[in-house]
Design a protein around this motif. Sequence first.
Motif, PDB file in Angstrom:
ATOM      1  N   THR A  23      -8.877  -6.896  -1.862  1.00  0.00           N
ATOM      2  CA  THR A  23      -8.055  -5.967  -1.087  1.00  0.00           C
ATOM      3  C   THR A  23      -8.237  -4.541  -1.582  1.00  0.00           C
ATOM      4  OG1 THR A  23      -6.156  -6.321  -2.557  1.00  0.00           O
ATOM      5  CG2 THR A  23      -6.278  -7.671  -0.570  1.00  0.00           C
ATOM      6  N   GLY A  30      -3.856  -1.497   0.309  1.00  0.00           N
ATOM      7  CA  GLY A  30      -3.505  -2.625   1.173  1.00  0.00           C
ATOM      8  C   GLY A  30      -3.952  -2.482   2.614  1.00  0.00           C
ATOM      9  N   CYS A  68      -0.856  -6.776   0.939  1.00  0.00           N
ATOM     10  CA  CYS A  68      -1.054  -5.736   1.961  1.00  0.00           C
ATOM     11  C   CYS A  68       0.209  -5.380   2.738  1.00  0.00           C
ATOM     12  CB  CYS A  68      -2.153  -6.171   2.921  1.00  0.00           C
ATOM     13  SG  CYS A  68      -3.731  -6.463   2.101  1.00  0.00           S
TER      14      CYS A  68
END
Length: 524
Positions: free
Chosen positions: A440, A444, A470
Amino acid sequence: MKKITLCLMASMVLYSCRDQKSDQSETVDVVLVGGGIMSVTLGNMLHELDPELSIAAYERLDAVGKESSAAWNNAGTGHSALCELNYTPELADGTIDTHKAVEINESFEVSKEFWSYLVAAKKIGPASSFINPTPHMSFVTGEANVKYLKKRYLALQKEPLFTGMEYSEDQKQIRSWIPLVMDGRDASHKVAATKIDIGTDVNYGILTQKLASNLVGSGKMKLELSHEVNDFKRNDDGTWSVFVKDLKNNKTKTIRAKFVFIGAGGATLPLLEKTHIPEAKGYGGFPVSGEWLVCNNAQIIAQHQAKVYGKASVGSPPMSVPHLDTRIINGKKELLFGPFAGFSSKFLKNGTWGDLPESFNFYNIRPMLEAGLDNVPLTKYLVEQVVLTPEERLAALREYFPKARMQDWDLRVAGQRVQVIKIDEKTKGGILQFGTEVVTASDGSVAALLGASPGASTSVSIMLKVIEKCYKKELQTPAWQLKIKQMIPSYGLKLSDDPALANAIRKHNSEQLGIIWKSIGSNP
C-alpha cells in the motif's frame, strides 16, 4: 480554402480537448483493476460499509473470474489447512509448527462469514452453486511420512478449530474412506491418513461472477470488460488518473480515482511499478504454471468423494502439492489430479511471453537474481516437471490411484501464478516468498495484492487488511464498526481463543452455506 481548413483543424482540436476534459472530469471513489475474486470481494465489502461509494472496475478479458479465479485454474479447495501438509512443517527439533495452519483456518472462517452474510441478505446465491461439503484428507506412505502425519494429527488435536479430525493407519478403514486410493495397493505398505468432514470445495469463478453481479445490480459499480488499465499518474490533489484502454476500439480514456486497488493477478506487479510509489520498489515475480490430469470416466469419478493431499516434493512451490480432488464445476462432479508444475515466462494464463523479462528494473534486478541463485532446487524441479512424459505423469497418479489407466485421464492446462520476490529486511538479500502480500502507498490511496496460494480462500481477510490500511479513519467510525461486525461477527477476535464464539460462527456459516460443521470440543 486555407481559412476553411484552419477552421476545421481548430474545431477538431477543440473537440479533442473537450473529449479529453470530459474524460478527465469523470471521477469515482474507487477503481478496481482486474475482475478476479480479490477485486470483487473488496468492492462488495466497501459497498456494504458505504453504499454511496462510486466504483469502477476494469477487466481485460470478456468476463470476470477467468484467470486465477476460474475453477479449472485453481485447486478449488476451501484452504483451511485441514489437509494441506505444507502449512504444518516439521521443525528441526521434531515438533510440528501449527501456527500457519491455525491462521489460515481462521481466515477461511472469516471468508465464510462474509459469504454467509451476503447469502442471508439474498445478495448472492444459491450457496450450493459455489460451495459444497467435501471431506478433506491427508494421505502418506512410508514409515517416516506416517510418523510425521501422526505427529501432525496429535498437534492439531490441541487446536480447537481442528475438532473432528480422524486418524488411521488401518488399510481397511482408509479403504472405506477412499477406495480408489487403496484398491490395488500392497497390503504390506505402511500408510496413514487423516479425514475431516467439515472441508469444502469452492468454485471461485462462480463466486466471483455472483459478487460482481451484486455490485453491478446495486447501481454503484460500473463494470467494463475488455478494458485494460495500462498506466497511472498521481494528481496534485492526491487523486489518481487511471488510463484505461478499450481493447475493442483501441481507444484510451482517463478516469480520476480517489482510491485504486490493483488485483490483477500476475499483471499486478508491472502495474504496481507504474504507480511509482516508493513502497513498490524492489519487488519482483517468479511465474509458475500448472497442468491437471482430469478424469473422463464417470464410473471412476463416482467412486471418489474427497480432497486427498499428499506431501510435496522437496523444493516445489505450494501450488504443486499433489492431490486427488473431487470437484464440483458448473454443477458437474469432476475428478482431478495434480497439479504438475511448469515454467512459463507469462505472468497471466492469457499473458505474453515477454512478461518476465519486461518485469526487470533497476530496483528489483538484484533481489530477483539473488532469489534465483538461492532457489536452484526449485528451478531443477520445474525443469523436471516440464519434461515429464505421459507415462511419468501416470506413474505419479498411481501413487494415489494404483489402478489408474491412461485412457481414463486427459491433460488440461491449469492457472498461472506469480510468486513474490522481495528484499529480505534481515539479510537485505533477495528472497522468493510463497503466499500473498499487500502493498500500500503511505497515504492509503493505492493498494495492490501480490502472490498466490492460499489467496482466494483467504480473500476476505486479505481485503480487511487493505481496508484497515487504506480506510483507517473511516473504519474507526461507529457506523463502519457496526457494519463490519454485521458482515463479519468475529472481526477483531481470534476464534482459536474462543471455542464458544467459534461454535456459534461455524454453526451459522454452515446453515447459510449448506455445509457440514462439528461442534468444537466434540469427539470424532
